[in-house]
Design a protein around this motif. Structure first.
Motif, short mmCIF file in Angstrom:
data_model
loop_
_atom_site.label_atom_id
_atom_site.label_comp_id
_atom_site.label_asym_id
_atom_site.label_seq_id
_atom_site.Cartn_x
_atom_site.Cartn_y
_atom_site.Cartn_z
N LYS A 1 0.81 -1.22 0.00
CA LYS A 1 0.00 0.00 0.00
C LYS A 1 0.84 1.27 0.00
N PHE A 2 2.13 1.16 0.35
CA PHE A 2 3.00 2.33 0.38
C PHE A 2 3.69 2.59 -0.97
N ALA A 3 3.50 1.72 -1.94
CA ALA A 3 4.22 1.83 -3.22
C ALA A 3 3.98 3.16 -3.92
N VAL A 4 2.77 3.70 -3.78
CA VAL A 4 2.43 4.96 -4.45
C VAL A 4 3.35 6.10 -4.00
N LEU A 5 3.87 6.02 -2.78
CA LEU A 5 4.73 7.09 -2.27
C LEU A 5 6.05 7.17 -3.02
N GLN A 6 6.51 6.05 -3.56
CA GLN A 6 7.80 6.05 -4.26
C GLN A 6 7.79 6.99 -5.46
N THR A 7 6.64 7.11 -6.11
CA THR A 7 6.55 7.98 -7.29
C THR A 7 6.59 9.46 -6.91
N LEU A 8 6.42 9.77 -5.63
CA LEU A 8 6.39 11.15 -5.17
C LEU A 8 7.75 11.64 -4.67
N VAL A 9 8.69 10.74 -4.50
CA VAL A 9 9.99 11.09 -3.94
C VAL A 9 10.83 11.82 -4.99
N ASP A 10 11.52 12.89 -4.56
CA ASP A 10 12.34 13.68 -5.48
C ASP A 10 13.59 14.14 -4.74
N ALA A 11 14.74 13.71 -5.22
CA ALA A 11 16.01 14.01 -4.54
C ALA A 11 16.41 15.47 -4.65
N ARG A 12 15.75 16.25 -5.52
CA ARG A 12 16.14 17.65 -5.70
C ARG A 12 15.66 18.55 -4.57
N ALA A 13 14.72 18.09 -3.79
CA ALA A 13 14.17 18.91 -2.71
C ALA A 13 15.26 19.24 -1.68
N GLN A 14 15.41 20.52 -1.39
CA GLN A 14 16.47 20.97 -0.50
C GLN A 14 16.06 20.98 0.97
N SER A 15 14.76 20.84 1.25
CA SER A 15 14.30 20.87 2.64
C SER A 15 12.95 20.18 2.75
N GLY A 16 12.61 19.80 3.97
CA GLY A 16 11.31 19.19 4.21
C GLY A 16 10.16 20.09 3.83
N PRO A 17 10.18 21.38 4.24
CA PRO A 17 9.09 22.27 3.84
C PRO A 17 8.89 22.36 2.33
N GLU A 18 9.98 22.34 1.57
CA GLU A 18 9.85 22.35 0.10
C GLU A 18 9.04 21.15 -0.37
N THR A 19 9.37 19.99 0.17
CA THR A 19 8.65 18.78 -0.23
C THR A 19 7.17 18.91 0.09
N LEU A 20 6.84 19.42 1.27
CA LEU A 20 5.44 19.52 1.67
C LEU A 20 4.66 20.47 0.76
N VAL A 21 5.29 21.58 0.37
CA VAL A 21 4.62 22.51 -0.56
C VAL A 21 4.47 21.86 -1.93
N ARG A 22 5.48 21.17 -2.38
CA ARG A 22 5.40 20.50 -3.68
C ARG A 22 4.23 19.50 -3.72
N LEU A 23 4.05 18.77 -2.64
CA LEU A 23 2.96 17.80 -2.58
C LEU A 23 1.59 18.49 -2.58
N MET A 24 1.50 19.64 -1.91
CA MET A 24 0.25 20.41 -1.94
C MET A 24 -0.07 20.83 -3.38
N LEU A 25 0.94 21.31 -4.08
CA LEU A 25 0.74 21.79 -5.44
C LEU A 25 0.38 20.65 -6.39
N ARG A 26 1.00 19.50 -6.19
CA ARG A 26 0.63 18.34 -7.02
C ARG A 26 -0.83 17.98 -6.79
N GLY A 27 -1.26 18.08 -5.54
CA GLY A 27 -2.65 17.80 -5.23
C GLY A 27 -3.61 18.76 -5.89
N LEU A 28 -3.12 19.98 -6.21
CA LEU A 28 -3.94 20.98 -6.90
C LEU A 28 -3.85 20.85 -8.42
N GLY A 29 -3.12 19.84 -8.87
CA GLY A 29 -2.99 19.60 -10.30
C GLY A 29 -1.98 20.49 -11.00
N CYS A 30 -1.03 21.04 -10.26
CA CYS A 30 -0.04 21.95 -10.85
C CYS A 30 1.19 21.19 -11.33
#
Length: 290
Positions: A176-205
């Motif tokens: 059930k956790f496999a879907v998370l692997q597609t969301l991982v991105d090594a370019r993120a410089q900080s945790g907050p950046e990742t969290l904002v990126r995930l919000m934006l993906r959820g908005l279809g950006c």
């Protein structure tokens, strides 16, 4: 026994192992009295410089893991207010992390989060910590999905794991956790950046990370090719000089036709609903104007 190995590797050794290395019983007792070694639990010792969390894990009867270890290594974790310890199968006589003379009280908030599952990489040896791979596996199980992605991003960005390691981590996790692997991105410089990126993906950006601009340098992310988002922390933006530099960068970006939205890391972490509302408003307004 080489004391430097304790300091660097955060090792733990039994009394028998220390004596086998050539230290006498009297020498061992003297090392404990002088504070060079600490008796973590009966017949188990660590160096005086060992971090407190590692010492407590050994005292309980296991090895440090999960969020506790990753936080110690500088990997992003959203919060860690409980000691995470891996316990080998069949272990008994678990002790309190604060007093080796007292048994561990199960369910106590002053106790620990115990991980009993077999390790993916049981490296054995004298290490008082599990490997990074297993710590990350445990961290996915112990966090919200978005925080787990941020932790994995951080570990990749810091070079602690590779893409192959990431595949191994998800192979060891429930399907059930496999879907998370597609969301991982090594370019993120900080945790907050990742969290904002995930919000934006959820908005279809569409989101591009670490984009370079002439006279500006790199920005955290560009959204749908018109909005630049910078995730600011107090550590790098608290002085007037730093803020003035930010204003000048924003002005240059505006001359290129980009809007800039700066978000405080504190708000991203602790007021995510407001941040999401702001992002939704910006995106919706842009789409309405098209």
């Amino acid at each position: 026994m080489d004391e430097e190995s304790f300091k660097v590797k955060w090792d733990a050794a039994t009394r028998a192992e220390i004596l086998a290395e050539g230290m006498s019983r009297r020498g061992l007792e003297a090392a404990v009295r002088s504070g060079e070694l600490v008796r973590a639990r009966r017949d188990h010792y660590v160096a005086a410089a060992t971090p407190r969390a590692v010492l407590q894990a050994v005292r309980i009867g296991g090895r440090l893991t999960c969020l506790s270890l990753l936080q110690l290594l500088g990997v992003f974790v959203f919060a860690c207010d409980t000691l995470h310890v891996h316990i080998p199968r069949g272990a008994s006589r678990l002790r309190s992390p604060r007093n080796r003379a007292k048994p561990l009280r199960r369910g106590s908030k002053r106790g620990a989060r115990l991980h009993w599952s077999p390790l993916a990489r049981d490296e054995g040896g004298t290490s008082a910590c599990v490997g990074v791979i297993d710590a990350l596996i445990h961290s996915v199980l112990c966090q919200q999905a978005r925080h787990a992605v941020a932790t994995l991003d951080s570990a990749l960005n810091k070079g602690m794991i590779t893409a192959l390691d990431l595949a191994e981590i998800f192979h060891a996790l429930p399907a059930k956790f496999a879907v998370l692997q597609t969301l991982v991105d090594a370019r993120a410089q900080s945790g907050p950046e990742t969290l904002v990126r995930l919000m934006l993906r959820g908005l279809g950006c569409h989101v591009d990370l670490q984009v370079a601009f002439e006279q500006v340098g790199f920005v955290d992310m560009v959204v749908d090719r018109w909005l630049v988002i910078e995730c600011d922390s107090k550590a790098f933006h608290s002085t007037w000089e730093a803020q003035l530099e930010d204003y000048r960068r924003d002005g240059i970006l505006a001359s290129y036709g980009y809007c800039v939205f700066r978000i405080a890391a504190e708000d991203i972490l602790y007021r995510p609903e407001q941040v999401l509302a702001s992002l939704r408003g910006l995106v919706a307004t842009r789409r309405t104007l098209r």
